[in-house]
Design a protein around this motif. Structure first.
Motif, PDB file in Angstrom:
ATOM      1  N   ARG A 119      45.573  39.392  83.155  1.00 44.63           N
ATOM      2  CA  ARG A 119      45.055  40.694  82.701  1.00 44.63           C
ATOM      3  C   ARG A 119      44.809  40.670  81.190  1.00 44.63           C
ATOM      4  NH1 ARG A 119      48.885  45.286  85.320  1.00 44.63           N
ATOM      5  NH2 ARG A 119      50.489  44.054  84.246  1.00 44.63           N
ATOM      6  N   LEU A 120      43.782  41.477  80.794  1.00 44.01           N
ATOM      7  CA  LEU A 120      43.424  41.622  79.382  1.00 44.01           C
ATOM      8  C   LEU A 120      43.660  43.085  78.980  1.00 44.01           C
ATOM      9  CD1 LEU A 120      42.164  40.423  76.803  1.00 44.01           C
ATOM     10  CD2 LEU A 120      39.914  41.026  77.725  1.00 44.01           C
ATOM     11  N   PHE A 121      44.511  43.286  77.958  1.00 38.58           N
ATOM     12  CA  PHE A 121      44.857  44.636  77.487  1.00 38.58           C
ATOM     13  C   PHE A 121      44.239  44.885  76.114  1.00 38.58           C
ATOM     14  CE2 PHE A 121      48.260  43.342  80.312  1.00 38.58           C
ATOM     15  CZ  PHE A 121      48.493  44.466  81.089  1.00 38.58           C
ATOM     16  N   ASP A 122      43.850  46.177  75.881  1.00 39.56           N
ATOM     17  CA  ASP A 122      43.382  46.538  74.554  1.00 39.56           C
ATOM     18  C   ASP A 122      44.561  46.971  73.692  1.00 39.56           C
ATOM     19  OD1 ASP A 122      44.094  49.026  75.447  1.00 39.56           O
ATOM     20  OD2 ASP A 122      42.088  49.902  75.301  1.00 39.56           O
ATOM     21  N   LYS A 123      44.277  47.534  72.522  1.00 39.27           N
ATOM     22  CA  LYS A 123      45.348  47.884  71.596  1.00 39.27           C
ATOM     23  C   LYS A 123      46.278  48.946  72.161  1.00 39.27           C
ATOM     24  CE  LYS A 123      42.564  46.866  67.486  1.00 39.27           C
ATOM     25  NZ  LYS A 123      41.976  47.433  66.244  1.00 39.27           N
ATOM     26  N   ARG A 124      45.706  49.842  72.975  1.00 39.43           N
ATOM     27  CA  ARG A 124      46.519  50.922  73.527  1.00 39.43           C
ATOM     28  C   ARG A 124      47.249  50.522  74.809  1.00 39.43           C
ATOM     29  NH1 ARG A 124      42.269  55.723  73.959  1.00 39.43           N
ATOM     30  NH2 ARG A 124      41.201  54.043  75.082  1.00 39.43           N
ATOM     31  N   GLY A 125      47.050  49.293  75.254  1.00 40.85           N
ATOM     32  CA  GLY A 125      47.708  48.835  76.475  1.00 40.85           C
ATOM     33  C   GLY A 125      46.918  49.088  77.729  1.00 40.85           C
ATOM     34  N   ALA A 126      45.670  49.539  77.581  1.00 48.64           N
ATOM     35  CA  ALA A 126      44.828  49.750  78.751  1.00 48.64           C
ATOM     36  C   ALA A 126      44.278  48.416  79.238  1.00 48.64           C
ATOM     37  CB  ALA A 126      43.694  50.706  78.411  1.00 48.64           C
ATOM     38  N   VAL A 127      44.153  48.298  80.543  1.00 43.60           N
ATOM     39  CA  VAL A 127      43.663  47.061  81.140  1.00 43.60           C
ATOM     40  C   VAL A 127      42.159  47.000  80.972  1.00 43.60           C
ATOM     41  CG1 VAL A 127      43.466  45.719  83.251  1.00 43.60           C
ATOM     42  CG2 VAL A 127      45.558  47.012  82.782  1.00 43.60           C
ATOM     43  N   ILE A 128      41.699  45.972  80.295  1.00 43.61           N
ATOM     44  CA  ILE A 128      40.266  45.763  80.110  1.00 43.61           C
ATOM     45  C   ILE A 128      39.683  44.992  81.288  1.00 43.61           C
ATOM     46  CG2 ILE A 128      38.537  44.662  78.642  1.00 43.61           C
ATOM     47  CD1 ILE A 128      40.365  45.149  76.285  1.00 43.61           C
ATOM     48  N   ALA A 129      40.387  43.920  81.710  1.00 48.41           N
ATOM     49  CA  ALA A 129      39.909  43.096  82.826  1.00 48.41           C
ATOM     50  C   ALA A 129      41.130  42.504  83.528  1.00 48.41           C
ATOM     51  CB  ALA A 129      38.978  41.999  82.323  1.00 48.41           C
TER      52      ALA A 129
END
Length: 644
Positions: free
Chosen positions: A191-201
């Motif tokens: 999994r790929l997370f952004d700065k806020r911890g949201a899953v990007i992919a």
């Protein structure tokens, strides 16, 4: 023995278990470490790929932000042409936008986002780009057309001001393929997370099963890449290691059990061989003892029997005296038979081997055997057709069969009831029966009975001399020992198999021969010729008894008690017609006496008297022998045969 094998097994298995457990623990730790390394490697590799992609996008957006088309306001046609060309090179961009520092979108390529110009969707990243005058990565946000994307923003710098911000909108779907670049097991999750911890992919299973994660940062964007390994994979490694250890332990246990079983068999065979060797040594020692005793008894019995025969000839018609002599003679004959059995056991009896037709011999013996066992016991004889002859002493073989049959009769009586069957079989010996004997064909003569049988302890001692299970004076304990000695002396073997309550099988193995059995000839009358005889014996009683018998029948007898005196007497009496000599005497043996006489050219025939001939290797083969103790008639017949 069982305790020793158990201790040996524990001693052998303990190192295997300890080493196997240590090996399994080390292997499990290495496999877990390998999984951790593989997960960390996949996480770092994916993070580098995402970082390069983000860096490439930032560089492209920065390049646009430095475009001359933005120097004096926005040269829309020129920027549009440049932007569309750049979007052709970055097909993962969904839009390219220019906004002012307040977040108002001034131009969207290839078309207005959401259908019309307006405020930027992520004003926070735009404000941060204006404030920091650095490129920024926006948050992942769901756009007006339902597309989840993030913006890569670069400020347009003009002196100390930032009049515009160029943004490339990248759908998160464009980052999905980067998660598949690194090959990982299908049950792993990336999994790929952004700065806020949201899953990007995300790739891999979407379940919430327990997993162990390895996280790597993407510094270019402040994102994180997580590679999660199911804890079941580690449990599977533990399970596999346990299975390998258990299977390995079971295999080691099975191999060790097989080796222990083989060792137990070999130890049992070794003990059997050791017991057989000790028994053979014991029997050999007893044989030497009985042979020596038998020799001395023969020397004692010879003058007794000779004297009784002379007394019978001189007492006339005194009935009472004859009864006494007959009683004494009967006792002496029983002692003679006992000595013969001792010699047979000691394998020192004088045998006259010949070819014997065993089926014919058994047929001749059948009536005697049936009378010996009585009418309540059936004695049956079964012989295969075409059996070869055996090479043995006929008289001793008949006596051996009689002894085995009498033992079978007594076993049937001991069982109770007195009724039973004794079966005598003759067949070619099997290979297992003749194992250990010289190569060649053998004939097996088997005596079966359905008597009481013998237990293991009795069976081990059955062939020992004077060992008997018969009560009172019913047995001497020499029957089986005599048969055993006769078999061994005849290059054969006696085998005993018995089970309590199921009877006994006694198998007499004798070597077969291609010789033709001799045809019996009629007994001729003894001649009455008299002659001068030289008698050499160191035992005065034996010498005197034999001399008296010969003189009583008209022979002239000269006596000597040693080899030297015998040679002197023979040289001084050239008319001597016959020399009778003992084997063991002072100055040498009877064989040496005969050899010296023949080397001196003396032509007289010799008759050898002996208690046993175990060491008579120096005796010429053509010299006849007369066993001690002998009766008057036996001595006279032997003398007449040589004088004839």
């Amino acid at each position: 023995m069982r305790r020793s094998l158990i201790l040996m097994g524990l001693t052998g298995l303990l190192p295997i278990v300890v080493l196997g457990s240590a090996y399994g623990a080390v292997t499990l730790r290495e496999q877990r470490a390998a999984l951790d390394r593989q997960a960390a490697l996949a996480s770092r590799s994916t993070a580098r790929l995402v970082g390069r992609e983000i860096a490439a996008t930032i560089d492209a957006v920065k390049m646009i932000s430095r475009s001359p088309s933005l120097d004096n306001g926005i040269d829309r046609p020129r920027f549009t042409m440049l932007g569309l060309r750049l979007m052709e090179d970055h097909r993962n961009w969904s839009a390219l936008s220019i906004a002012d520092s307040d977040g108002n979108r001034l131009l969207d390529l290839p078309r207005p986002i959401g259908g019309a110009l307006g405020k930027v969707i992520d004003p926070f990243s735009l404000a941060r780009a204006v404030r920091t005058r650095q490129a920024q990565i926006g948050h992942v946000i769901k756009g007006p057309r339902g597309i989840t994307a993030f913006a890569v923003r670069a400020p347009v710098l003009r002196g100390h001001s930032v009049p515009y911000v160029v943004s490339a909108v990248v759908p998160v779907q464009a980052m999905q393929h980067l998660l598949f670049a690194e090959e990982v097991p299908p049950d792993w999750r990336v999994r790929l997370f952004d700065k806020r911890g949201a899953v990007i992919a995300q790739s891999g299973p979407t379940t919430q099963d327990s997993m162990q994660s390895v996280v790597s940062a993407v510094p270019e964007a402040g994102w994180r890449v997580e590679v999660a390994v199911p804890r079941g994979a580690f449990a599977a490694l533990t399970r596999q290691t346990r299975i390998v250890l258990i299977v390995g332990g079971l295999v080691a246990l099975a191999v060790f059990a097989a080796l222990t079983f083989a060792l137990a068999i070999e130890l049992r065979r070794f003990r059997q061989r050791q017991a057989a060797t000790l028994q053979a040594q014991r029997l050999e020692a007893l044989g030497r003892l009985t042979g020596g005793v038998a020799h001395d008894l023969n020397n004692l019995l010879t003058p007794i029997l000779g004297g009784l025969d002379l007394l019978r000839a001189r007492i006339g018609d005194d009935v009472k005296a004859k009864r006494y002599i007959d009683s004494a003679t009967s006792s002496a004959e029983r002692a003679r038979s006992l000595v013969a059995r001792l010699l047979a056991y000691a394998k020192r009896q004088a045998l006259t081997p010949e070819a014997i037709d065993v089926p014919a011999m058994l047929a001749d013996l059948h009536e005697l055997l049936q009378r010996s066992v009585g009418p309540a016991i059936r004695c049956a004889i079964e012989a295969d057709d075409g059996l070869p002859a055996v090479r043995a002493d006929r008289n001793q073989l008949e006596l051996a069969v009689l002894n085995l049959v009498i033992n079978a009769r007594d076993a049937i009586h001991s069982r109770g009831g007195g009724h039973g069957t004794i079966r005598i079989e003759a067949h070619l010996s099997r290979r297992d029966e003749a194992r250990g004997l010289a190569r060649g064909a053998y004939l097996a003569l088997v005596v079966h009975d359905d008597g009481c049988g013998m237990d293991a302890a009795t069976l081990r001692r059955a062939m020992e001399p004077f060992f008997t299970t018969k009560a009172g004076d019913r047995g001497t304990g020499l029957g089986l020992s005599m048969v055993h000695g006769f078999a061994e002396q005849s290059a054969g073997r006696l085998l005993l198999e018995s089970v309590p309550g199921q009877g006994t099988h006694a198998t007499l193995i004798l070597p077969a021969t291609d010789a033709v059995p001799p045809v019996p000839v009629a007994v001729r009358e003894r001649p009455t010729r008299t002659a001068e005889i030289l008698l050499v014996d160191d035992d005065p009683a034996v010498r005197e008894a034999a001399a008296e018998v010969l003189r009583a029948h008209g022979h002239l007898v000269a006596e000597a008690d040693s080899l030297r005196e015998g040679m002197a007497a023979l040289a001084g009496a050239p008319d001597t017609a016959l020399v009778i000599t003992d084997y063991m005497m002072p100055g040498g043996t009877g064989g040496e006496f005969i050899t010296r006489a023949r080397h001196a050219g003396l032509p007289q025939p010799f008759l050898l008297l002996t208690g046993y001939t175990d060491a008579a290797e120096d005796l010429p083969a053509d010299v006849p022998q007369l066993r001690k103790p002998f009766r008057e008639r036996e001595l006279l017949d032997a003398v007449d045969a040589l004088l004839d």
